[in-house]
Design a protein around this motif. Sequence first.
Motif, PDB file in Angstrom:
ATOM      1  N   GLU A  13      62.155  24.571  -1.469  1.00 12.00           N
ATOM      2  CA  GLU A  13      61.724  25.254  -0.247  1.00 12.00           C
ATOM      3  C   GLU A  13      62.764  25.114   0.866  1.00 12.00           C
ATOM      4  O   GLU A  13      63.023  26.063   1.614  1.00 12.00           O
ATOM      5  CB  GLU A  13      60.376  24.692   0.231  1.00 12.00           C
ATOM      6  N   THR A  14      63.363  23.922   0.967  1.00 10.54           N
ATOM      7  CA  THR A  14      64.372  23.700   2.003  1.00 10.54           C
ATOM      8  C   THR A  14      65.625  24.519   1.731  1.00 10.54           C
ATOM      9  O   THR A  14      66.187  25.141   2.639  1.00 10.54           O
ATOM     10  CB  THR A  14      64.739  22.209   2.092  1.00 10.54           C
ATOM     11  N   LEU A  15      66.067  24.536   0.477  1.00 10.60           N
ATOM     12  CA  LEU A  15      67.230  25.354   0.124  1.00 10.60           C
ATOM     13  C   LEU A  15      66.972  26.821   0.449  1.00 10.60           C
ATOM     14  O   LEU A  15      67.833  27.511   1.007  1.00 10.60           O
ATOM     15  CB  LEU A  15      67.552  25.212  -1.367  1.00 10.60           C
ATOM     16  N   ALA A  16      65.777  27.286   0.090  1.00 13.51           N
ATOM     17  CA  ALA A  16      65.426  28.681   0.356  1.00 13.51           C
ATOM     18  C   ALA A  16      65.415  28.958   1.856  1.00 13.51           C
ATOM     19  O   ALA A  16      65.874  30.016   2.306  1.00 13.51           O
ATOM     20  CB  ALA A  16      64.061  29.000  -0.253  1.00 13.51           C
ATOM     21  N   GLU A  17      64.910  28.003   2.637  1.00  6.85           N
ATOM     22  CA  GLU A  17      64.834  28.215   4.083  1.00  6.85           C
ATOM     23  C   GLU A  17      66.214  28.224   4.724  1.00  6.85           C
ATOM     24  O   GLU A  17      66.504  29.054   5.585  1.00  6.85           O
ATOM     25  CB  GLU A  17      63.962  27.144   4.735  1.00  6.85           C
ATOM     26  N   VAL A  18      67.075  27.294   4.313  1.00  5.31           N
ATOM     27  CA  VAL A  18      68.430  27.251   4.871  1.00  5.31           C
ATOM     28  C   VAL A  18      69.187  28.532   4.524  1.00  5.31           C
ATOM     29  O   VAL A  18      69.861  29.126   5.369  1.00  5.31           O
ATOM     30  CB  VAL A  18      69.200  26.012   4.356  1.00  5.31           C
ATOM     31  N   PHE A  19      69.059  28.971   3.264  1.00  4.37           N
ATOM     32  CA  PHE A  19      69.730  30.201   2.838  1.00  4.37           C
ATOM     33  C   PHE A  19      69.161  31.399   3.603  1.00  4.37           C
ATOM     34  O   PHE A  19      69.910  32.241   4.110  1.00  4.37           O
ATOM     35  CB  PHE A  19      69.549  30.413   1.333  1.00  4.37           C
ATOM     36  N   GLY A  20      67.831  31.461   3.684  1.00  2.00           N
ATOM     37  CA  GLY A  20      67.192  32.581   4.366  1.00  2.00           C
ATOM     38  C   GLY A  20      67.524  32.635   5.845  1.00  2.00           C
ATOM     39  O   GLY A  20      67.726  33.713   6.413  1.00  2.00           O
ATOM     40  N   GLN A  21      67.596  31.467   6.466  1.00  2.00           N
ATOM     41  CA  GLN A  21      67.925  31.418   7.886  1.00  2.00           C
ATOM     42  C   GLN A  21      69.332  31.960   8.138  1.00  2.00           C
ATOM     43  O   GLN A  21      69.557  32.720   9.084  1.00  2.00           O
ATOM     44  CB  GLN A  21      67.815  29.978   8.398  1.00  2.00           C
ATOM     45  N   GLN A  22      70.275  31.593   7.273  1.00  2.00           N
ATOM     46  CA  GLN A  22      71.638  32.099   7.431  1.00  2.00           C
ATOM     47  C   GLN A  22      71.684  33.605   7.178  1.00  2.00           C
ATOM     48  O   GLN A  22      72.383  34.341   7.877  1.00  2.00           O
ATOM     49  CB  GLN A  22      72.593  31.389   6.474  1.00  2.00           C
ATOM     50  N   PHE A  23      70.926  34.069   6.176  1.00  2.00           N
ATOM     51  CA  PHE A  23      70.912  35.503   5.861  1.00  2.00           C
ATOM     52  C   PHE A  23      70.398  36.307   7.054  1.00  2.00           C
ATOM     53  O   PHE A  23      70.990  37.317   7.442  1.00  2.00           O
ATOM     54  CB  PHE A  23      70.043  35.766   4.630  1.00  2.00           C
ATOM     55  N   VAL A  24      69.306  35.851   7.642  1.00  2.00           N
ATOM     56  CA  VAL A  24      68.734  36.547   8.800  1.00  2.00           C
ATOM     57  C   VAL A  24      69.702  36.509   9.977  1.00  2.00           C
ATOM     58  O   VAL A  24      69.863  37.496  10.705  1.00  2.00           O
ATOM     59  CB  VAL A  24      67.380  35.920   9.187  1.00  2.00           C
ATOM     60  N   LYS A  78      75.377  43.452  -2.569  1.00  2.00           N
ATOM     61  CA  LYS A  78      76.297  42.322  -2.494  1.00  2.00           C
ATOM     62  C   LYS A  78      75.638  41.071  -3.074  1.00  2.00           C
ATOM     63  O   LYS A  78      74.419  40.998  -3.215  1.00  2.00           O
ATOM     64  CB  LYS A  78      76.697  42.070  -1.045  1.00  2.00           C
ATOM     65  N   GLY A  79      76.473  40.084  -3.363  1.00  2.00           N
ATOM     66  CA  GLY A  79      75.973  38.850  -3.951  1.00  2.00           C
ATOM     67  C   GLY A  79      74.929  38.163  -3.094  1.00  2.00           C
ATOM     68  O   GLY A  79      73.923  37.659  -3.600  1.00  2.00           O
ATOM     69  N   GLU A  80      75.146  38.146  -1.766  1.00  2.00           N
ATOM     70  CA  GLU A  80      74.201  37.468  -0.882  1.00  2.00           C
ATOM     71  C   GLU A  80      72.860  38.199  -0.810  1.00  2.00           C
ATOM     72  O   GLU A  80      71.804  37.573  -0.676  1.00  2.00           O
ATOM     73  CB  GLU A  80      74.782  37.291   0.525  1.00  2.00           C
ATOM     74  N   THR A  81      72.894  39.536  -0.920  1.00  2.00           N
ATOM     75  CA  THR A  81      71.649  40.309  -0.927  1.00  2.00           C
ATOM     76  C   THR A  81      70.873  40.052  -2.209  1.00  2.00           C
ATOM     77  O   THR A  81      69.652  39.831  -2.187  1.00  2.00           O
ATOM     78  CB  THR A  81      71.949  41.816  -0.794  1.00  2.00           C
ATOM     79  N   LEU A  82      71.578  40.074  -3.329  1.00  2.00           N
ATOM     80  CA  LEU A  82      70.936  39.795  -4.616  1.00  2.00           C
ATOM     81  C   LEU A  82      70.377  38.378  -4.639  1.00  2.00           C
ATOM     82  O   LEU A  82      69.285  38.132  -5.165  1.00  2.00           O
ATOM     83  CB  LEU A  82      71.946  39.976  -5.751  1.00  2.00           C
TER      84      LEU A  82
END
Length: 263
Positions: A13-24, A78-82
């Motif tokens: 969950e933390t990994l997903a949140e950190v990744f999602g926060q950067q994506f947004v 792109k890779g980050e979108t996928l």
Amino acid sequence: MGVSENMLRFTPETLAEVFGQQFVQEFGTNKADEIIDKINKAERVTRYVGTIVARGLNPTASEITSLLNNIPYFIFSKGETLCFASVGVFLMWQKSLNERETINGGTNIHTGIVIDIIRDCSKLKYNRRNNFFTRFFQSIEFIIQSDKVEQEIKEKEITKLNFRVSPNIEADKEIHLNKSFLKVKVTKVSAQPSQSGNYIHTLKTEKKLTYFIALPVKTPVGTETEIDMELYNVIERPYEIKNESGEPQTLQLKWLLGKPKIE
């Protein structure tokens, strides 16, 4: 320690949140919402998640990315979108599990799935410069090094940023005449607390100097205040990053730590 080993310290969950926060932060809320809407409405995704939950199976990174690559929206993404979408599918699967299956699966196994997704997607597009995944891996390393700083330095715990509220103009004059007070603005706060339970705050001064401080409670980004530097020690700690050429570079980060009380 490698990137994958570092990420194993985190919950999925933390990994997903950190990744999602950067994506947004980099692509905006609208883009993120659009991707989430696509995977929520995709029959292929719903069918896949339902099937593996019914069979008691764990998803794999290759299955999820292959699944999404058969959906027109993601074919040329792109890779980050996928990756953002793939992590979203993983979270859909995890949410669909009942409590018993979640316990049997184990946090480490689930974290490993997210790591595989991020690692595989980061290799889809070769980029020698500082790309999205490079910045994400640096964020992970920064969080880990922040934890190390807190563990290494035993100082008085700071519980909050002390705001200077002036009742009148004369008080304002006194503040600005006192050179020990430094104007700062909170420009960033970590999404998740460290192992010590603190959130890492990035502070910017009027002269564009950067300081870091660990606080147990989040202070809103954009907060401007004045802090009394006489209450703090400034400790420098090295932080390893890679520059745009991919070469290692060491930065000296300035941390504010409360001075111990003298009884």
